[in-house]
Scaffold this motif. Structure first.
Motif, short mmCIF file in Angstrom:
data_model
loop_
_atom_site.label_atom_id
_atom_site.label_comp_id
_atom_site.label_asym_id
_atom_site.label_seq_id
_atom_site.Cartn_x
_atom_site.Cartn_y
_atom_site.Cartn_z
N ASP A 1 -4.57 5.33 9.85
CA ASP A 1 -5.56 6.10 9.11
C ASP A 1 -5.57 5.78 7.62
O ASP A 1 -6.37 6.32 6.87
CB ASP A 1 -5.29 7.59 9.30
CG ASP A 1 -5.49 8.01 10.73
OD1 ASP A 1 -4.73 8.84 11.22
OD2 ASP A 1 -6.42 7.48 11.36
N ARG A 2 -4.69 4.90 7.20
CA ARG A 2 -4.59 4.59 5.78
C ARG A 2 -5.87 3.89 5.31
O ARG A 2 -6.40 3.02 5.98
CB ARG A 2 -3.38 3.69 5.55
CG ARG A 2 -3.06 3.39 4.13
CD ARG A 2 -2.49 4.58 3.40
NE ARG A 2 -1.29 5.12 4.02
CZ ARG A 2 -0.07 4.66 3.77
NH1 ARG A 2 0.10 3.64 2.95
NH2 ARG A 2 0.97 5.23 4.33
N VAL A 3 -6.35 4.31 4.16
CA VAL A 3 -7.55 3.68 3.61
C VAL A 3 -7.19 2.29 3.10
O VAL A 3 -6.17 2.09 2.46
CB VAL A 3 -8.12 4.54 2.48
CG1 VAL A 3 -9.27 3.82 1.80
CG2 VAL A 3 -8.57 5.88 3.03
N LEU A 4 -8.03 1.33 3.40
CA LEU A 4 -7.74 -0.05 3.05
C LEU A 4 -8.66 -0.53 1.95
O LEU A 4 -9.79 -0.09 1.82
CB LEU A 4 -7.91 -0.94 4.28
CG LEU A 4 -6.98 -0.62 5.44
CD1 LEU A 4 -7.36 -1.44 6.65
CD2 LEU A 4 -5.55 -0.87 5.06
N CYS B 1 -0.49 3.95 -2.12
CA CYS B 1 -1.87 4.35 -1.92
C CYS B 1 -1.91 5.65 -1.11
O CYS B 1 -1.21 5.78 -0.12
CB CYS B 1 -2.60 3.26 -1.16
SG CYS B 1 -4.29 3.62 -0.83
N ASP B 2 -2.72 6.60 -1.56
CA ASP B 2 -2.83 7.82 -0.77
C ASP B 2 -4.10 7.78 0.07
O ASP B 2 -4.86 6.83 0.04
CB ASP B 2 -2.77 9.06 -1.67
CG ASP B 2 -3.95 9.13 -2.63
OD1 ASP B 2 -4.98 8.47 -2.37
OD2 ASP B 2 -3.84 9.84 -3.63
N ALA B 3 -4.32 8.85 0.82
CA ALA B 3 -5.37 8.83 1.83
C ALA B 3 -6.75 8.70 1.22
O ALA B 3 -7.68 8.23 1.88
CB ALA B 3 -5.29 10.10 2.67
N VAL C 1 -3.28 -7.49 1.65
CA VAL C 1 -2.54 -6.24 1.51
C VAL C 1 -1.84 -5.96 2.83
O VAL C 1 -2.48 -5.89 3.87
CB VAL C 1 -3.48 -5.08 1.16
CG1 VAL C 1 -2.71 -3.78 1.11
CG2 VAL C 1 -4.16 -5.35 -0.17
N ILE C 2 -0.53 -5.80 2.78
CA ILE C 2 0.23 -5.52 4.00
C ILE C 2 0.71 -4.08 3.93
O ILE C 2 1.23 -3.64 2.92
CB ILE C 2 1.43 -6.46 4.12
CG1 ILE C 2 0.93 -7.90 4.21
CG2 ILE C 2 2.26 -6.10 5.33
CD1 ILE C 2 2.04 -8.91 4.20
N GLN C 3 0.49 -3.38 5.02
CA GLN C 3 0.92 -1.99 5.02
C GLN C 3 1.60 -1.64 6.33
O GLN C 3 1.67 -2.43 7.24
CB GLN C 3 -0.28 -1.08 4.79
CG GLN C 3 -1.21 -1.04 5.99
CD GLN C 3 -2.25 0.05 5.85
OE1 GLN C 3 -2.58 0.43 4.74
NE2 GLN C 3 -2.75 0.52 6.96
N GLY C 4 2.08 -0.40 6.40
CA GLY C 4 2.84 0.06 7.53
C GLY C 4 1.97 0.45 8.70
O GLY C 4 0.84 0.00 8.84
N ALA D 1 0.81 -1.22 0.00
CA ALA D 1 0.00 0.00 0.00
C ALA D 1 0.84 1.26 0.00
O ALA D 1 0.32 2.35 0.19
CB ALA D 1 -0.91 0.00 1.22
N GLY E 1 -7.57 6.75 -1.17
CA GLY E 1 -7.81 5.41 -1.68
C GLY E 1 -7.73 5.30 -3.18
O GLY E 1 -8.39 4.45 -3.78
#
Lengths: 407, 410
Positions: free
Chosen positions: B12-15, A395-397, B5-8, A392, A399
């Motif tokens: 607040d990141r949109v998933l 990916c920005d805020a 999906v793996i993220q940091g 991700a 989406g």
């Protein structure tokens, strides 16, 4: 193309850093000191032995190593042509890179106290202590004293010389009070204020809520809630108020509110509402959120948001979404919108009574919901086209499209 | 089939709808390394170091390595080096680090190198195996260091914080709402600062302090009996003669904010070694300890004990034991007895012990009990003291940026 399936259950997690207490260790570098006195009798017979030849003292122990004093009557260095006597301290035992401070004193034997001293002790050393690399390494002076001067000086008495030597072996010790911490218990500020509420001591205000009465302390309420502060102590408030009637709130909700004001945490919900059902908890959290917003209790509001976020479900999400909009809970609102926008959830949610309420009270939310649906549809097309992990980072805020990264 | 999906660590990141979330956070721990005898330590040679005691963070052991003559031969002893090393077994340990050289003049101009609170372009640092290090070959220029405020009484103080990255998979989850920490202390702190609605005035050695009876009564049994008893409930002024204003101010701060005031002296071994016992009794922290004992503020007493405990060392423990005995600091006393039992020979030779033993005869027998208890456990592994005489780490390779030096401890 396969069907995308998402589980609707959620659980919460904390992104908070966990802290531990400070520990301390101290490294102390100091010297272990030892002394040795070396008397050289028969100087006149010793001289003339030749350059580089020495008379050695007995060995002595300092700091775990053996040491010896070496006296060269004709000097150590051929270049000096026997004009000087040399004096050295040598490492006499096995050792590598032994660091030490040294002091060599030729004693004035006349009693005048005019000793000739060469010393490391008590003065600033620009490059630190001396390092003896192996057994036999020495520190001292090739030109310790001019021989002709020595033989007519007070240092020579009855054909004897007296040399005093001090060795300070550098030692370094690191110690720490391992496991010597005293744990400090967590704050009991809330508990002590909570005890105040339960004991009823010093109460100066009574609340009438939904037919029930609650005793409280104006000072605590004012300190914890800006709304109560204004009501009780503000310019338009009545300082002498003894009884306050709260409208539009149920008694159990006010009870929880009061508990939070004093304890800074929620009471056990099952004990309060008599059931552990998710639906009942959600309903209480919804009412409590409205009350928290009314009295500007930000942390309580966040706690309610968190609980509602955990319990988001088909039959309650629309009501929660409307509530989030009305009380400006941005985090909770985003969670609800995303939940409703999921393809398998949207149709079901739209059939609930809560959704009808949502349409009437917050019609602008429908526009936002449509935007979320559009976003997810676009996103779903991209995601379903790839079978590999997607990071991700791209990916920005909002989406927008995620660029897949292949390893 | 669902994609993963793996993220940091940004909650607040949109998933995406098929996501599971990995929450990455750090487990933090701090260690203070006091280096006494700098002038004797320097000159030990390039690549030779002094090591701190090990400390635990995030399930791993860590150590601070100080190189008085620098780690890198090319620098020709012009710089001192400081590194944090992974001291226990571990592979691919990811962490954030902070090293601070403490300004001992009191001006607060510490020299800080920190990963925390700044964006890391390359992410956290990875330590590949035991002995791996992070730090700086050129931490400070030596000639400047030796004339700076960082060196005081031939002593350096290094504060170190390690944040070990830990990860847990939460699956699946749309979002979590962050709940802020308790504001109870800060709310009452605001009340303390404004003193709005105060109903009691304290006269402390001529200085006036406003307060609220309700808060004091809630926080202290002493004040509760004073204010809620029928005979004194209507008093509006109280005079206390045996406290200093700064001590009472500290009491108020604790009762409202639940914390120690900022002007309490830092407690290091060096501080307690340097001061005489009579001078130690005059420090603010010890006076607050005495007052906490008198006014039955249990948590404040423990805060003071925990604070003073940091100053325990071979040279200081006898003094701290004496003060713990005087002011009923039970936990602190227990710590001192245990420490003394484990370092008995060294402690008995200190000046502090020689002075203490005549004044506190009863402590001798308690020491004997502690030693007797310690002897039973003397076969257990581990001890409070480790001695390093010029242990040397081989430098496995140069790195111009001084980061990520591959290093294996012997």
């Amino acid at each position: 193309m396969g069907t995308t399936r998402v589980c609707s259950e959620v659980s919460s997690g904390s992104s908070k850093s966990l802290s531990q207490s400070l520990t301390v260790s101290t490294s102390t570098t100091e010297t272990v000191n030892g002394f040795h006195e070396f008397k050289i009798c028969g100087y006149s017979l010793a001289k003339g032995v030749g350059v580089g030849k020495y008379v050695a003292s007995d060995t002595f122990m300092v700091g775990g190593y053996s040491w010896a004093i070496y006296f060269y009557p004709d000097g150590k260095s051929p270049e000096d042509n026997s004009s000087y006597v040399s004096l050295f301290i040598a490492l006499a035992s096995e050792g590598a890179d032994v660091r030490a401070l040294f002091e060599l004193t030729l004693v004035d034997q006349s009693g005048n106290g005019k000793h000739k001293v060469h010393s490391h002790f008590g003065r600033a050393l620009d490059s630190g202590p001396y390092t003896l690399k192996y057994r036999g390494s020495m520190w001292g002076y090739k030109r310790f004293f001019r021989r002709s001067s020595l033989e007519s000086s007070d240092y020579l008495k009855e054909n004897s010389l007296l040399v005093r030597c001090r060795v300070g072996v550098v030692k370094s010790v690191t110690e720490g009070p391992r496991y010597y911490n005293i744990p400090v218990p967590v704050s009991n500020l809330g508990q002590q204020l909570g005890n105040l509420l339960e004991s009823g001591k010093g109460c100066d205000v009574v609340f009438q809520v939904d037919g029930e009465t609650f005793n409280a302390h104006k000072l605590v309420l004012a300190t914890r809630s800006p709304v109560f502060n204004a009501q009780l102590f503000g310019p338009l408030g009545d300082r002498n108020t003894k009884c306050i009637t709260i409208e539009d709130m149920e008694a159990p909700i006010f009870k929880v509110l009061l508990h939070f004001i004093y304890w800074d945490e929620l009471p056990d919900m099952q004990e309060l509402i008599g059931t552990d059902s998710t639906l009942a908890s959600t309903l209480v959290a919804q009412h409590l959120l409205a009350a928290a917003d009314r009295y500007a209790l930000e942390r309580l509001k966040a706690i309610c948001e968190s609980k509602l976020c955990e319990g988001v479900a088909i039959n309650t999400v629309a009501t929660t979404l409307a509530l989030a909009e009305q009380h400006h809970c941005l985090q909770l609102k985003a969670v609800c919108l995303k939940f409703v926008a999921l393809p398998e959830n949207l149709k079901a949610v739209m059939q609930t009574d809560g959704f009808d309420y949502l349409k009437e009270s917050c019609p602008s939310l429908l526009t936002e919901l449509l935007q979320y649906v559009a976003r997810l549809s676009e996103h779903s097309v991209i995601v379903s086209g790839h079978r590999k992990e997607i990071f991700a980072d791209g990916c920005d805020a909002s989406g927008r499209r995620v660029k897949p990264r292949l390893h | 089939m669902s994609e993963s999906v793996i993220q940091g660590s940004n909650p607040d990141r949109v998933l995406s709808p098929t996501s599971s979330k990995s929450v990455t956070q750090t487990v933090n721990g701090s260690h203070q390394f006091v280096i006494q005898g700098y002038s004797l330590a320097k000159g030990m040679g390039i690549g030779k170091h002094i090591a701190s005691d090990n400390f635990s963070v995030g399930g791993y052991q860590w150590g601070i390595f100080f190189y008085p003559d620098g780690k890198n031969p090319e620098d020709n002893s012009s710089y001192v080096s400081v590194f944090i090393a992974l001291a226990s077994e571990g592979t691919e340990v990811r962490a954030l680090f902070e090293l601070a050289l403490v300004d001992q003049s009191g001006k607060g101009k510490h020299k800080v190198h920190s990963h925390f609170e700044r964006s890391l372009d390359g992410g956290p640092y990875t330590l590949k195996y035991r002995g791996s290090m992070w730090g700086y070959k050129r931490f400070f220029r030596r000639s400047i260091l030796e004339t700076s405020d960082y060196l005081k009484d031939d002593c350096l103080i290094i504060n170190c914080t390690v944040g070990v990255v830990v990860s847990e998979i939460l699956c699946p989850q749309l979002h979590s709402v962050h709940v802020p920490d308790s504001e109870l202390g800060s709310h009452f702190g605001v009340l303390l600062d404004s003193m709005e609605g105060s109903d009691i005035t304290f006269n402390i050695a001529g200085e006036k302090f406003l307060a609220h009876k309700l808060v004091l009564a809630a926080r202290s049994p002493f004040f509760k009996s004073k204010f809620f008893s029928e005979f004194e409930a209507n008093n509006t002024e109280v005079t206390i003669n045996d406290l200093e204003p700064k001590v009472f101010k500290a009491l108020l701060q604790f009762m409202y904010k639940d914390s120690l005031p900022e002007d309490v002296e830092p407690a290091t071994a060096h501080t307690f070694e340097r001061l005489k016992l009579s001078e130690i009794y005059e420090t603010l922290i010890v006076k607050v300890l005495a007052a906490a004992d008198k006014y039955d503020l249990i948590r404040l007493r423990l805060l003071c004990e925990s604070h003073i405990c940091k100053g325990v060392s071979v040279k200081s423990v006898a003094k701290i034991l004496a003060l713990a005995d005087r002011y009923n600091a039970k936990e602190l006393k227990g710590v001192c007895l245990k420490f003394t039992a484990e370092n008995l020979a060294a402690v008995l030779e200190t000046d502090a012990y020689q002075q203490m033993k005549d004044e506190c005869v009863t402590l001798q027998s308690e020491l004997l009990k502690a030693v007797a208890g310690h002897e039973e456990g003397s076969n257990s592994t581990g001890g409070a003291k480790s001695q390093s005489v010029w242990a040397q780490l081989s430098d496995g390779g140069g790195d111009t940026t001084s980061r990520h030096v591959r290093q294996r401890t012997t």
